[in-house]
Design a protein around this motif. Structure first.
Motif, PDB file in Angstrom:
ATOM      1  N   THR A   8      -2.618  -6.426  -6.607  1.00 51.67           N
ATOM      2  CA  THR A   8      -2.252  -5.043  -6.356  1.00 51.67           C
ATOM      3  C   THR A   8      -2.502  -4.147  -7.553  1.00 51.67           C
ATOM      4  O   THR A   8      -2.628  -4.614  -8.688  1.00 51.67           O
ATOM      5  N   ASP A   9      -2.536  -2.816  -7.282  1.00 49.16           N
ATOM      6  CA  ASP A   9      -2.718  -1.812  -8.342  1.00 49.16           C
ATOM      7  C   ASP A   9      -1.835  -0.591  -8.058  1.00 49.16           C
ATOM      8  O   ASP A   9      -2.329   0.496  -7.850  1.00 49.16           O
ATOM      9  N   ASP A  14       0.219   1.086  -2.263  1.00 47.42           N
ATOM     10  CA  ASP A  14       0.550  -0.271  -2.723  1.00 47.42           C
ATOM     11  C   ASP A  14       2.065  -0.436  -2.816  1.00 47.42           C
ATOM     12  O   ASP A  14       2.610  -1.477  -2.431  1.00 47.42           O
ATOM     13  N   GLY A  37      -6.922  -0.134 -11.122  1.00 48.16           N
ATOM     14  CA  GLY A  37      -7.591   0.439  -9.962  1.00 48.16           C
ATOM     15  C   GLY A  37      -7.153   1.875  -9.816  1.00 48.16           C
ATOM     16  O   GLY A  37      -7.771   2.793 -10.355  1.00 48.16           O
ATOM     17  N   ASN A  38      -6.045   2.068  -9.100  1.00 52.86           N
ATOM     18  CA  ASN A  38      -5.519   3.420  -8.945  1.00 52.86           C
ATOM     19  C   ASN A  38      -5.173   4.067 -10.272  1.00 52.86           C
ATOM     20  O   ASN A  38      -5.271   5.283 -10.434  1.00 52.86           O
ATOM     21  N   CYS A 122      -4.732  -8.809  -0.665  1.00 47.72           N
ATOM     22  CA  CYS A 122      -5.483  -8.045  -1.664  1.00 47.72           C
ATOM     23  C   CYS A 122      -5.422  -6.560  -1.332  1.00 47.72           C
ATOM     24  O   CYS A 122      -5.999  -6.108  -0.336  1.00 47.72           O
ATOM     25  N   ALA A 124      -6.230  -4.092  -3.703  1.00 46.41           N
ATOM     26  CA  ALA A 124      -6.809  -3.434  -4.873  1.00 46.41           C
ATOM     27  C   ALA A 124      -8.280  -3.810  -5.003  1.00 46.41           C
ATOM     28  O   ALA A 124      -8.794  -4.631  -4.232  1.00 46.41           O
ATOM     29  N   PRO A 125      -8.990  -3.240  -5.975  1.00 49.57           N
ATOM     30  CA  PRO A 125     -10.320  -3.756  -6.292  1.00 49.57           C
ATOM     31  C   PRO A 125     -10.256  -5.268  -6.503  1.00 49.57           C
ATOM     32  O   PRO A 125      -9.271  -5.797  -7.037  1.00 49.57           O
ATOM     33  N   GLY A 150      -9.965  -2.854   2.425  1.00 47.46           N
ATOM     34  CA  GLY A 150     -11.155  -2.332   1.761  1.00 47.46           C
ATOM     35  C   GLY A 150     -12.285  -2.079   2.729  1.00 47.46           C
ATOM     36  O   GLY A 150     -12.345  -2.638   3.817  1.00 47.46           O
ATOM     37  N   ASN A 168     -11.498   0.663  -2.984  1.00 47.38           N
ATOM     38  CA  ASN A 168     -11.298  -0.688  -3.514  1.00 47.38           C
ATOM     39  C   ASN A 168     -12.613  -1.427  -3.706  1.00 47.38           C
ATOM     40  O   ASN A 168     -12.818  -2.098  -4.734  1.00 47.38           O
ATOM     41  N   GLN A 171     -14.949   0.659  -6.321  1.00 46.89           N
ATOM     42  CA  GLN A 171     -14.490   0.604  -7.711  1.00 46.89           C
ATOM     43  C   GLN A 171     -15.127  -0.576  -8.455  1.00 46.89           C
ATOM     44  O   GLN A 171     -15.447  -0.464  -9.632  1.00 46.89           O
ATOM     45  N   ASP A 239      -2.555   0.345   2.365  1.00 43.30           N
ATOM     46  CA  ASP A 239      -2.175  -0.994   1.919  1.00 43.30           C
ATOM     47  C   ASP A 239      -1.060  -1.654   2.729  1.00 43.30           C
ATOM     48  O   ASP A 239      -1.056  -2.893   2.857  1.00 43.30           O
TER      49      ASP A 239
END
Length: 308
Positions: A8-9, A14, A37-38, A122, A124-125, A150, A168, A171, A239
């Motif tokens: 996560t980010d 998220d 990420g974010n 998942c 996040a990137p 994503g 995601n 990035q 998310d």
């Protein structure tokens, strides 16, 4: 219970996903792994630890990649704010960040449990997951399933030149290609589905009426997420779709698509890789499930939230 590691980010959406997932009786969250990420890695890691505290869970948080595999990070401060959470207050973390990095923790947990036991969620990137596959490829066969938020399949993206990619995957397109082309048991939830899950002012009011710290915090987060939308409908709740699909797969329309990640951009294009893709969802039913999950009260719950 399904053992889960969440990558996560946090990030507003998220945060909502974590506050939901961490208290679901059918999910056993073993660890959180974080990635830039974010927002930058120190902030995403601190946010993850604070969210675990708010949820009343003592969950290790393992910091991961501070940047994509082969390019500079492009954080999304305009949407999430400099704190990643739109100014929503969270309690202090119960645990500091682990001394074990994300890839080490992922590998150790996967090797310490029987094969096909742990799901990776998942949000996040995919940099951490790609590094796992690069550094310890023998563990790939031990992953039960990946559920990945994503991509954009038949809809416009939200990232990069021409807005063809989704954040995601765009990035870190190199990481996205490594993971999506690996032949793993993977379900992708793209913008085609997540854009259907939004909240309005009535939903925020229902969260506040639930009166648990997690529900109240999520109301604050969604308020921050409305942005300048004049119709008072939030940006998509991307998310939360990941734990919701894990728990309520019947509320998603999943089909097999032949896809690949376009080099350099992270856009999804036609290709040779069969991937399970959620192309639709029952938004009303999922909003109800999300509300019900956030309304779960009782010990351990901790903290309160206030929009700053």
């Amino acid at each position: 219970m399904t053992p889960v590691i969440i990558d996560t980010d946090p990030g507003i959406d998220d945060a909502i996903a974590l506050l939901y997932a961490l208290r679901q009786p059918d999910l056993h969250v073993l660890a959180l792994t974080t990635v830039a990420g974010n927002i930058g890695l120190p902030v995403t890691t601190d946010n993850a630890a604070r969210l675990a505290a708010l949820a009343g869970r003592t969950v290790p948080v393992h910091p991961g990649a501070a940047a994509p595999l082969a390019r500079a990070a492009e954080p999304e401060v305009a949407i999430h704010g400099s704190d990643g959470l739109g100014g929503v207050f969270l309690p202090e973390a119960r645990l500091g960040a682990s001394r074990h990095g994300a890839v080490t923790a992922l590998s150790d947990l996967l090797m310490q449990t029987p094969p096909k036991t742990i799901e990776l969620h998942c949000l996040a990137p995919l940099t951490n997951i790609a590094q796992l596959l690069q550094h310890t490829p023998d563990v790939a066969g031990r992953i039960k399933r990946l559920i990945v938020m994503g991509g954009a399949v038949a809809t416009r993206g939200n990232f990069g030149p021409g807005q063809r990619a989704e954040f995601n995957l765009g990035q870190d397109p190199d990481a996205a290609a490594i993971v999506l082309h690996a032949g793993l048991d993977l379900t992708l939830i793209p913008l085609d589905a997540t854009r259907q899950l939004r909240a309005d002012a009535a939903y925020v009011a229902a969260l506040r009426a639930a009166a648990t710290p997690r529900a109240t915090t999520c109301a604050d987060l969604i308020d921050a997420y409305f942005g300048a939308n004049e119709d008072r409908e939030s940006r998509p709740l991307h998310d939360p779709c990941v734990p919701l699909l894990a728990l309520h797969p019947d509320l998603f329309r999943v089909e097999t698509r032949l896809l690949q990640v376009e080099p350099g951009t992270g856009a999804l294009i036609d290709g040779p890789h069969p991937i399970q893709v959620a192309m639709g969802l029952d938004a009303a039913a999922l909003r109800a499930r999300l509300l019900a999950g956030l309304a779960i009260a009782g010990s351990p719950e901790a903290g309160t939230s206030t929009a700053c």
